[in-house]
Scaffold this active site. Structure first.
Site, PDB file in Angstrom:
ATOM      1  N   LYS A  23     -10.040  -9.427 -14.659  1.00 48.91           N
ATOM      2  CA  LYS A  23      -8.835  -8.633 -14.950  1.00 48.91           C
ATOM      3  C   LYS A  23      -7.712  -9.008 -13.975  1.00 48.91           C
ATOM      4  O   LYS A  23      -6.580  -9.252 -14.385  1.00 48.91           O
ATOM      5  CB  LYS A  23      -9.145  -7.145 -14.795  1.00 48.91           C
ATOM      6  CG  LYS A  23      -7.907  -6.262 -14.799  1.00 48.91           C
ATOM      7  CD  LYS A  23      -8.235  -4.808 -14.593  1.00 48.91           C
ATOM      8  CE  LYS A  23      -8.154  -4.355 -13.155  1.00 48.91           C
ATOM      9  NZ  LYS A  23      -6.779  -4.257 -12.616  1.00 48.91           N
ATOM     10  N   ASN A  24      -8.031  -9.055 -12.691  1.00 46.80           N
ATOM     11  CA  ASN A  24      -6.983  -9.261 -11.695  1.00 46.80           C
ATOM     12  C   ASN A  24      -6.441 -10.679 -11.687  1.00 46.80           C
ATOM     13  O   ASN A  24      -5.487 -10.969 -10.964  1.00 46.80           O
ATOM     14  CB  ASN A  24      -7.502  -8.882 -10.297  1.00 46.80           C
ATOM     15  CG  ASN A  24      -7.585  -7.379 -10.137  1.00 46.80           C
ATOM     16  OD1 ASN A  24      -7.157  -6.632 -11.015  1.00 46.80           O
ATOM     17  ND2 ASN A  24      -8.158  -6.931  -9.025  1.00 46.80           N
ATOM     18  N   ARG A  95       0.151  -0.834 -12.936  1.00 50.53           N
ATOM     19  CA  ARG A  95       0.899  -1.326 -11.798  1.00 50.53           C
ATOM     20  C   ARG A  95       1.049  -2.848 -11.801  1.00 50.53           C
ATOM     21  O   ARG A  95       2.060  -3.399 -11.363  1.00 50.53           O
ATOM     22  CB  ARG A  95       0.173  -0.879 -10.528  1.00 50.53           C
ATOM     23  CG  ARG A  95       0.899  -1.207  -9.292  1.00 50.53           C
ATOM     24  CD  ARG A  95       0.085  -1.021  -8.042  1.00 50.53           C
ATOM     25  NE  ARG A  95       0.565  -1.960  -7.047  1.00 50.53           N
ATOM     26  CZ  ARG A  95       1.625  -1.766  -6.305  1.00 50.53           C
ATOM     27  NH1 ARG A  95       2.299  -0.648  -6.394  1.00 50.53           N
ATOM     28  NH2 ARG A  95       2.028  -2.682  -5.453  1.00 50.53           N
ATOM     29  N   ASP A 119      -3.071   2.627 -10.754  1.00 50.59           N
ATOM     30  CA  ASP A 119      -4.180   3.296 -10.074  1.00 50.59           C
ATOM     31  C   ASP A 119      -3.693   4.375  -9.136  1.00 50.59           C
ATOM     32  O   ASP A 119      -2.725   4.210  -8.407  1.00 50.59           O
ATOM     33  CB  ASP A 119      -4.961   2.272  -9.239  1.00 50.59           C
ATOM     34  CG  ASP A 119      -5.968   1.529 -10.082  1.00 50.59           C
ATOM     35  OD1 ASP A 119      -6.082   1.848 -11.269  1.00 50.59           O
ATOM     36  OD2 ASP A 119      -6.627   0.654  -9.532  1.00 50.59           O
ATOM     37  N   ASP A 308     -12.312  -3.085  -3.905  1.00 55.18           N
ATOM     38  CA  ASP A 308     -12.645  -2.734  -5.296  1.00 55.18           C
ATOM     39  C   ASP A 308     -14.147  -2.535  -5.508  1.00 55.18           C
ATOM     40  O   ASP A 308     -14.567  -2.160  -6.606  1.00 55.18           O
ATOM     41  CB  ASP A 308     -12.111  -3.801  -6.267  1.00 55.18           C
ATOM     42  CG  ASP A 308     -10.601  -3.731  -6.418  1.00 55.18           C
ATOM     43  OD1 ASP A 308     -10.000  -2.785  -5.884  1.00 55.18           O
ATOM     44  OD2 ASP A 308     -10.026  -4.618  -7.069  1.00 55.18           O
TER      45      ASP A 308
HETATM   46  C1  UD1 Z   1      -4.653  -6.137  -5.974  1.00 53.83           C
HETATM   47  C2  UD1 Z   1      -5.671  -5.784  -7.043  1.00 53.83           C
HETATM   48  C3  UD1 Z   1      -6.491  -4.573  -6.638  1.00 53.83           C
HETATM   49  C4  UD1 Z   1      -7.110  -4.797  -5.278  1.00 53.83           C
HETATM   50  C5  UD1 Z   1      -6.050  -5.217  -4.264  1.00 53.83           C
HETATM   51  C6  UD1 Z   1      -6.640  -5.582  -2.906  1.00 53.83           C
HETATM   52  C7  UD1 Z   1      -4.599  -6.466  -9.088  1.00 53.83           C
HETATM   53  C8  UD1 Z   1      -4.015  -6.063 -10.395  1.00 53.83           C
HETATM   54  N1  UD1 Z   1      -4.969  -5.481  -8.284  1.00 53.83           N
HETATM   55  O1  UD1 Z   1      -3.746  -5.028  -5.880  1.00 53.83           O
HETATM   56  O2  UD1 Z   1      -7.503  -4.372  -7.630  1.00 53.83           O
HETATM   57  O3  UD1 Z   1      -7.707  -3.585  -4.854  1.00 53.83           O
HETATM   58  O4  UD1 Z   1      -5.321  -6.358  -4.743  1.00 53.83           O
HETATM   59  O5  UD1 Z   1      -7.594  -6.560  -3.035  1.00 53.83           O
HETATM   60  O6  UD1 Z   1      -4.749  -7.648  -8.802  1.00 53.83           O
HETATM   61  N2  UD1 Z   1       1.445  -3.388   0.386  1.00 53.83           N
HETATM   62  C9  UD1 Z   1       2.617  -3.028   0.982  1.00 53.83           C
HETATM   63  N3  UD1 Z   1       3.765  -3.663   0.624  1.00 53.83           N
HETATM   64  C10 UD1 Z   1       3.808  -4.655  -0.309  1.00 53.83           C
HETATM   65  C11 UD1 Z   1       2.582  -5.013  -0.950  1.00 53.83           C
HETATM   66  C12 UD1 Z   1       1.419  -4.359  -0.577  1.00 53.83           C
HETATM   67  O7  UD1 Z   1       2.661  -2.149   1.834  1.00 53.83           O
HETATM   68  O8  UD1 Z   1       4.877  -5.216  -0.604  1.00 53.83           O
HETATM   69  C13 UD1 Z   1       0.193  -2.704   0.784  1.00 53.83           C
HETATM   70  C14 UD1 Z   1      -0.344  -1.806  -0.305  1.00 53.83           C
HETATM   71  O9  UD1 Z   1       0.231  -0.533  -0.230  1.00 53.83           O
HETATM   72  C15 UD1 Z   1      -1.829  -1.772   0.009  1.00 53.83           C
HETATM   73  C16 UD1 Z   1      -2.099  -3.155   0.585  1.00 53.83           C
HETATM   74  O10 UD1 Z   1      -0.821  -3.670   0.974  1.00 53.83           O
HETATM   75  O11 UD1 Z   1      -2.112  -0.815   0.981  1.00 53.83           O
HETATM   76  C17 UD1 Z   1      -2.797  -4.102  -0.354  1.00 53.83           C
HETATM   77  O12 UD1 Z   1      -2.013  -4.330  -1.460  1.00 53.83           O
HETATM   78  P1  UD1 Z   1      -2.091  -5.665  -2.333  1.00 53.83           P
HETATM   79  O13 UD1 Z   1      -2.971  -6.667  -1.655  1.00 53.83           O
HETATM   80  O14 UD1 Z   1      -0.705  -6.073  -2.658  1.00 53.83           O
HETATM   81  O15 UD1 Z   1      -2.837  -5.168  -3.619  1.00 53.83           O
HETATM   82  P2  UD1 Z   1      -2.352  -5.195  -5.120  1.00 53.83           P
HETATM   83  O16 UD1 Z   1      -1.759  -6.530  -5.458  1.00 53.83           O
HETATM   84  O17 UD1 Z   1      -1.554  -3.973  -5.402  1.00 53.83           O
END
Ligand code: UD1
Length: 428
Positions: A23-24, A95, A119, A308
């Site tokens: 999915k991701n 998201r 989520d 996850d």
């Molecule tokens: C992706 C995955 C999710 C997984 C996560 C971490 C998808 C669709 N989702 O989510 O299933 O749990 O990676 O492996 O691929 N953050 C910031 N600022 C930013 C970006 C992120 O503060 O600009 C923080 C987020 O709040 C969070 C952390 O960084 O606490 C991790 O986020 P990120 O690695 O970006 O996860 P996602 O891409 O949202």
């Protein structure tokens, strides 16, 4: 009417499952298709709700999208001129819609993407996405619930440092940079297998990305990309969920189309818990013939333990022999699901980033509510070993990430069914 999963605990799960594409990864591959005019074909696409949402989003941008569920393929026909606005009604449901931001900015010089929901696992900022795009020459404002990014000229390569190896920010900046002028270096990038998968597809499309799998990606901008056919990397989180299912039910599951090397820490933890893990050509087999031992886990960006899989491991620890300390470093609200697990009799105490799980011989079935995809998986796993009936509500969350979950569980011997209930009628 409300849908729920009715799980009757007790049986061992035995047999084989086939894991589909991740999915991701696939959602981002669908977004990456926007970068090339013409028809991109994706293989091994999971039949999940999020793929439908992304397909609808791409259609509204002007693409023709056809999803063949039998062949597990998606064909995306991208026009020469795209619309560049992703509306709130779709983005709020998923998201990951934010991943169209980078490609739209690269293709159209503008992108308007509603600020996402998705989520229910804590605040998930976009600051690093935005700062990266600004570094490449874009302007970005937040207006009326939309993130509006634009650039009058072609984006320009630059050096971008991420404060944290964010999966989403890495993808946004990467997809914006592939057609920028000159060279972009992104440092401290996420190294998840799904990021490598996107880089492989982009390179096949004509991009010039090097450093795949390392903390630094170097992107030499090219003028245009061509559409390709690409097979999605297998879903390591789904594979890991099946591995935990084998251990928690003291069963024996052969997991096909899975890559053990993407799950090293998680599988090692299962071995510590007492499982036998054997590596096969196209996957691995996990078997267990005793009550699992409790295992400590600490979630971290890849190759650390995946957040996850954290709820599934909390479920495992809830019936394990001993106590375990679980540390969550990515999403602060991910422990919300613990309150639901407590309804099954789990003994979990949380304090900030930490959860102390004291294993009990037995859980007892009760109604519970899934609050996100992985929490849903964790609750189903707990239900499989709880005495009596566990009703898992919030099934749509599980449908977002697990294709054919109920059918696979039934084939492995689980007593689980999907039922509809009158929401207003008192339930016994
Ligand atoms: C992706 C995955 C999710 C997984 C996560 C971490 C998808 C669709 N989702 O989510 O299933 O749990 O990676 O492996 O691929 N953050 C910031 N600022 C930013 C970006 C992120 O503060 O600009 C923080 C987020 O709040 C969070 C952390 O960084 O606490 C991790 O986020 P990120 O690695 O970006 O996860 P996602 O891409 O949202």
């Amino acid at each position: 009417m409300v849908e729920l999963l009715k799980v009757v605990g007790g049986g061992r799960l035995v047999g084989e499952v086939h894991v589909t594409g991740a999915k991701n990864s696939v959602l981002k591959l669908m977004a990456a298709a926007l970068l090339a005019e013409g028809t991109t074909t994706l293989l091994d696409v999971p039949d999940i709700l999020d793929v439908e949402i992304m397909a609808e989003l791409l259609r509204r941008l002007g693409c023709e999208v056809s999803h063949n569920r039998i062949q597990s393929t998606v064909e995306i026909c991208v026009p020469a001129v795209l619309d560049h606005r992703a509306d709130y009604d779709l983005v709020r449901r998923m998201r990951a819609s934010i991943c169209v931001l980078g490609p739209l900015l690269a293709r159209c010089g503008a992108a308007e993407v509603a600020l996402p929901g998705g989520d229910n696992i804590g605040s998930r900022g976009l600051d690093m996405h935005v700062e990266g795009l600004i570094k490449l020459g874009a302007q970005a404002v937040n207006e009326h619930g939309y993130l509006i990014a634009s650039s009058k000229q072609r984006l320009r390569g630059d050096l971008v440092y991420l404060d944290f190896p964010s999966v989403g920010a890495t993808e946004t900046i990467l997809m914006a940079a592939v057609t920028a002028l000159g060279t972009t270096v992104i440092d401290n990038v996420a190294r998840e297998p799904e990021i490598i998968d996107i880089c492989i597809m982009l390179n096949a499309m004509g991009a010039q990305i090097s450093g795949l799998g390392t903390s630094t990606l170097t992107i030499d901008g090219v003028d245009a990309l061509q559409p390709v056919t690409h097979r999605t990397v297998p879903d390591r989180i789904v594979a890991g969920t099946w591995a935990v299912a084998a251990v928690i039910t003291q069963g024996d599951i052969t997991i096909r189309n899975a890559r053990a090397e993407h799950l090293q820490i998680a599988l090692d933890k299962l071995v510590t818990a007492g499982a036998v893990v054997s590596i096969l050509d196209d996957g691995f087999r996990v078997s267990m013939n005793q009550r699992p031992l409790a295992v400590d886990i600490v979630t971290l960006p890849y190759p650390g333990f995946p957040t996850d899989l954290q709820p599934q491991f909390i479920a495992l620890n809830a019936i394990a022999d001993g106590a375990a300390l679980v540390t969550e470093n990515l999403f602060e609200a991910r422990f919300r699901f613990v309150q639901e697990l407590a309804r099954l009799g789990a003994d979990v105490r949380t304090d900030g980033h930490h959860a102390l799980v004291r294993g009990h011989q037995k859980l007892s079935g009760a109604p519970v509510e899934a609050t996100d995809i992985r929490a849903g998986a964790g609750l189903v796993l707990a239900g499989l070993v709880a005495e009596g009936v566990t009703s898992v509500y919030g099934v749509s969350h599980i449908d977002r990430g697990y294709a054919g979950f109920v059918q696979d569980l039934q084939r492995l011997g689980a007593d689980i069914s999907r039922i509809e209930e009158d929401a207003l009628k008192p339930q016994g």
